[in-house]
Design a protein around this motif. Sequence first.
Motif, PDB file in Angstrom:
ATOM      1  N   GLY A   1       0.816  -1.214   0.000  1.00  0.00           N
ATOM      2  CA  GLY A   1       0.000   0.000   0.000  1.00  0.00           C
ATOM      3  C   GLY A   1       0.849   1.262   0.000  1.00  0.00           C
ATOM      4  N   ASN A   2       1.963   1.242  -0.734  1.00  0.00           N
ATOM      5  CA  ASN A   2       2.882   2.387  -0.874  1.00  0.00           C
ATOM      6  C   ASN A   2       3.621   2.740   0.416  1.00  0.00           C
ATOM      7  OD1 ASN A   2       2.344   2.891  -3.658  1.00  0.00           O
ATOM      8  ND2 ASN A   2       0.412   3.861  -3.069  1.00  0.00           N
ATOM      9  N   ARG A   3       3.606   1.842   1.389  1.00  0.00           N
ATOM     10  CA  ARG A   3       4.367   2.057   2.613  1.00  0.00           C
ATOM     11  C   ARG A   3       5.316   0.880   2.841  1.00  0.00           C
ATOM     12  NH1 ARG A   3       3.149   6.158   5.632  1.00  0.00           N
ATOM     13  NH2 ARG A   3       4.286   5.266   7.406  1.00  0.00           N
ATOM     14  N   VAL A   4       6.491   1.184   3.342  1.00  0.00           N
ATOM     15  CA  VAL A   4       7.442   0.132   3.687  1.00  0.00           C
ATOM     16  C   VAL A   4       7.019  -0.420   5.042  1.00  0.00           C
ATOM     17  CG1 VAL A   4       9.840  -0.425   4.193  1.00  0.00           C
ATOM     18  CG2 VAL A   4       9.304   1.223   2.380  1.00  0.00           C
ATOM     19  N   ILE A   5       6.539  -1.659   5.050  1.00  0.00           N
ATOM     20  CA  ILE A   5       6.034  -2.201   6.318  1.00  0.00           C
ATOM     21  C   ILE A   5       7.127  -2.897   7.111  1.00  0.00           C
ATOM     22  CG2 ILE A   5       3.685  -2.391   5.435  1.00  0.00           C
ATOM     23  CD1 ILE A   5       4.112  -5.430   5.265  1.00  0.00           C
ATOM     24  N   GLU A   6       8.199  -3.335   6.426  1.00  0.00           N
ATOM     25  CA  GLU A   6       9.322  -3.899   7.175  1.00  0.00           C
ATOM     26  C   GLU A   6      10.489  -4.197   6.238  1.00  0.00           C
ATOM     27  OE1 GLU A   6       9.220  -8.154   8.387  1.00  0.00           O
ATOM     28  OE2 GLU A   6       7.111  -8.033   7.766  1.00  0.00           O
ATOM     29  N   ALA A   7      11.668  -4.268   6.838  1.00  0.00           N
ATOM     30  CA  ALA A   7      12.825  -4.819   6.144  1.00  0.00           C
ATOM     31  C   ALA A   7      12.800  -6.329   6.343  1.00  0.00           C
ATOM     32  CB  ALA A   7      14.111  -4.228   6.701  1.00  0.00           C
ATOM     33  N   LEU A   8      13.000  -7.071   5.277  1.00  0.00           N
ATOM     34  CA  LEU A   8      12.939  -8.534   5.360  1.00  0.00           C
ATOM     35  C   LEU A   8      14.261  -9.071   5.899  1.00  0.00           C
ATOM     36  CD1 LEU A   8      10.999  -9.383   2.070  1.00  0.00           C
ATOM     37  CD2 LEU A   8      10.126  -9.296   4.413  1.00  0.00           C
ATOM     38  N   GLU A   9      14.458  -8.809   7.179  1.00  0.00           N
ATOM     39  CA  GLU A   9      15.650  -9.318   7.843  1.00  0.00           C
ATOM     40  C   GLU A   9      15.545 -10.842   7.945  1.00  0.00           C
ATOM     41  OE1 GLU A   9      18.045  -7.421   8.553  1.00  0.00           O
ATOM     42  OE2 GLU A   9      17.230  -5.386   8.808  1.00  0.00           O
ATOM     43  N   GLY A  10      16.668 -11.480   7.924  1.00  0.00           N
ATOM     44  CA  GLY A  10      16.680 -12.933   8.040  1.00  0.00           C
ATOM     45  C   GLY A  10      18.094 -13.411   8.219  1.00  0.00           C
ATOM     46  N   ALA A  11      18.229 -14.696   8.234  1.00  0.00           N
ATOM     47  CA  ALA A  11      19.559 -15.275   8.407  1.00  0.00           C
ATOM     48  C   ALA A  11      20.457 -14.868   7.249  1.00  0.00           C
ATOM     49  CB  ALA A  11      19.450 -16.790   8.486  1.00  0.00           C
ATOM     50  N   GLY A  12      21.669 -14.466   7.586  1.00  0.00           N
ATOM     51  CA  GLY A  12      22.632 -14.070   6.575  1.00  0.00           C
ATOM     52  C   GLY A  12      23.572 -15.204   6.206  1.00  0.00           C
ATOM     53  N   THR A  13      24.228 -15.016   5.076  1.00  0.00           N
ATOM     54  CA  THR A  13      25.169 -15.999   4.561  1.00  0.00           C
ATOM     55  C   THR A  13      26.418 -15.252   4.113  1.00  0.00           C
ATOM     56  OG1 THR A  13      23.408 -17.495   3.839  1.00  0.00           O
ATOM     57  CG2 THR A  13      25.518 -17.723   2.732  1.00  0.00           C
ATOM     58  N   LEU A  14      27.574 -15.859   4.206  1.00  0.00           N
ATOM     59  CA  LEU A  14      28.804 -15.210   3.774  1.00  0.00           C
ATOM     60  C   LEU A  14      28.739 -14.828   2.302  1.00  0.00           C
ATOM     61  CD1 LEU A  14      31.556 -17.395   5.498  1.00  0.00           C
ATOM     62  CD2 LEU A  14      30.988 -15.003   6.008  1.00  0.00           C
ATOM     63  N   PRO A  15      29.414 -13.740   1.910  1.00  0.00           N
ATOM     64  CA  PRO A  15      29.452 -13.377   0.487  1.00  0.00           C
ATOM     65  C   PRO A  15      29.956 -14.525  -0.375  1.00  0.00           C
ATOM     66  CG  PRO A  15      30.275 -11.571   1.810  1.00  0.00           C
ATOM     67  CD  PRO A  15      30.084 -12.737   2.748  1.00  0.00           C
ATOM     68  N   VAL A  16      29.547 -14.497  -1.636  1.00  0.00           N
ATOM     69  CA  VAL A  16      29.927 -15.535  -2.593  1.00  0.00           C
ATOM     70  C   VAL A  16      31.428 -15.472  -2.852  1.00  0.00           C
ATOM     71  CG1 VAL A  16      29.601 -16.356  -4.944  1.00  0.00           C
ATOM     72  CG2 VAL A  16      27.645 -15.444  -3.665  1.00  0.00           C
ATOM     73  N   GLY A  17      32.101 -16.604  -2.704  1.00  0.00           N
ATOM     74  CA  GLY A  17      33.535 -16.670  -2.916  1.00  0.00           C
ATOM     75  C   GLY A  17      34.326 -16.902  -1.646  1.00  0.00           C
ATOM     76  N   PHE A  18      33.671 -16.741  -0.481  1.00  0.00           N
ATOM     77  CA  PHE A  18      34.354 -16.938   0.796  1.00  0.00           C
ATOM     78  C   PHE A  18      34.409 -18.401   1.233  1.00  0.00           C
ATOM     79  CE2 PHE A  18      34.000 -12.503   2.991  1.00  0.00           C
ATOM     80  CZ  PHE A  18      35.056 -12.067   2.201  1.00  0.00           C
ATOM     81  N   GLY A  19      33.717 -19.268   0.481  1.00  0.00           N
ATOM     82  CA  GLY A  19      33.732 -20.673   0.859  1.00  0.00           C
ATOM     83  C   GLY A  19      32.982 -20.937   2.144  1.00  0.00           C
ATOM     84  N   GLY A  20      31.811 -20.293   2.279  1.00  0.00           N
ATOM     85  CA  GLY A  20      31.039 -20.414   3.505  1.00  0.00           C
ATOM     86  C   GLY A  20      30.305 -21.737   3.620  1.00  0.00           C
ATOM     87  N   ALA A  21      29.667 -21.938   4.770  1.00  0.00           N
ATOM     88  CA  ALA A  21      28.864 -23.136   5.004  1.00  0.00           C
ATOM     89  C   ALA A  21      27.596 -23.060   4.161  1.00  0.00           C
ATOM     90  CB  ALA A  21      28.532 -23.237   6.487  1.00  0.00           C
ATOM     91  N   ALA A  22      26.784 -24.093   4.260  1.00  0.00           N
ATOM     92  CA  ALA A  22      25.516 -24.121   3.529  1.00  0.00           C
ATOM     93  C   ALA A  22      24.708 -22.866   3.861  1.00  0.00           C
ATOM     94  CB  ALA A  22      24.734 -25.370   3.889  1.00  0.00           C
ATOM     95  N   PRO A  23      24.132 -22.199   2.860  1.00  0.00           N
ATOM     96  CA  PRO A  23      23.451 -20.926   3.096  1.00  0.00           C
ATOM     97  C   PRO A  23      22.142 -21.092   3.849  1.00  0.00           C
ATOM     98  CG  PRO A  23      23.043 -21.648   0.866  1.00  0.00           C
ATOM     99  CD  PRO A  23      24.041 -22.620   1.445  1.00  0.00           C
TER     100      PRO A  23
END
Length: 415
Positions: A300-322
Amino acid sequence: MTGRVPGARSRVAVDRSEGFGERLLGQLLDRAHSMPPQLIAPLVAEEVRRIGGWDVSILLQDYDQVMLVPLPGRGLTGGDPLPIDGSWAGEAFVSERRVEHPVAGGIRMFLPLLDGSDEVGVMALTLSSVDDDDRRLLRRLAGLVADMLVTKNSYTDRFFLARRRKPMSVSAEIQWSLLPPLSMAIPQVAVAGIMEPAYDVAGDSLDYALNDEVLHIAVIDAMGHGMNAAVLATVAIGAYRHARRANVGLAELYEFMDTAINEQFGPDQFVTAQMARLDIGSGYLEWVNAGHPAPLLIRGNRVIEALEGAGTLPVGFGGAAPQINTRQLVRHDRVLFYTDGVVEEHEIGGEQFGEERLISSIEHVGPMSRSVQEMVRSLSHTLMRQRKGTTTDDATLFLVEWCGGSADHLAEIDL
């Protein structure tokens, strides 16, 4: 609003019936298959003259999405670029609808050039008078012209050069060659994107694909600047497309991209990214956030929330399963994905632009925007003005609107 005013013309009786129009468009289509790119302009001008029209222009959107630039060519009217905001041509472009404007000696017609749902530009011409036969014929002619421009664009530089209003860096050249159309709209979903600085972008890129009922999305930001960032982004997008086309899940897709970047560049270089999948039937969204700001959910033309969630290491760092995040959308929800250049820009010694001002700008331009394309373009230009034209890092916006429903009716033919 601005527009050209041709000299008066005497009215000429012209057959513009549906039967005539079908024959004319059929002849145009027959010739278009073998038409070299430089002859599109005289061919279109000839067809318009056959229906009694004159002063024909084909206007293409520039890379900054600010102006509509005349395509040069024999038989076409040139002139100065027209602003998208504040011109009749721009109104047709933004609204994706025909605009008719009375001028001396007739009616100036502005018709959006739509290739599917991606907007190529605007075709302008003048007729002494306009009726429903004219409108039907010109709508179909504009659709055919758009298809011709997109098809011929693949093997000529003429249209690329027409859209440029200043020199482009090599890194930007690479990035633009990677991009899909920057807008798409079907009954169930619409997307639109924009990148800054258009003529010098290097590490940012975006990609999407609609495969049956699933919209696949990727927004990336390769570390660094210039050619190195462009090469990193190229490998990242190539790896993303390869994995996506193998029909793997988001976890496997991230792992494939991560391995490709690590093996090619080593652990000291990386790409931040968001990869998402949206079921356009149900509105079920899932995404992996590998180092980007959280997407913003707009309702409805308003930002109701930021979709925060679990983060993952940037691509190329060899992180664990995302970690995969999920959200059920409501019809007409919009989700804005963006890179950190949007909110981290600042003047020397000043504060960063920040998420709060981004949200304020979204809620300002949203009510005035009729489509995702208009909203993302207006938002980008508003942010640029608020930053006083400063863009020291790439900044990308990618907006998705889920509408739901079905498009099955489009496969039914009414006889």
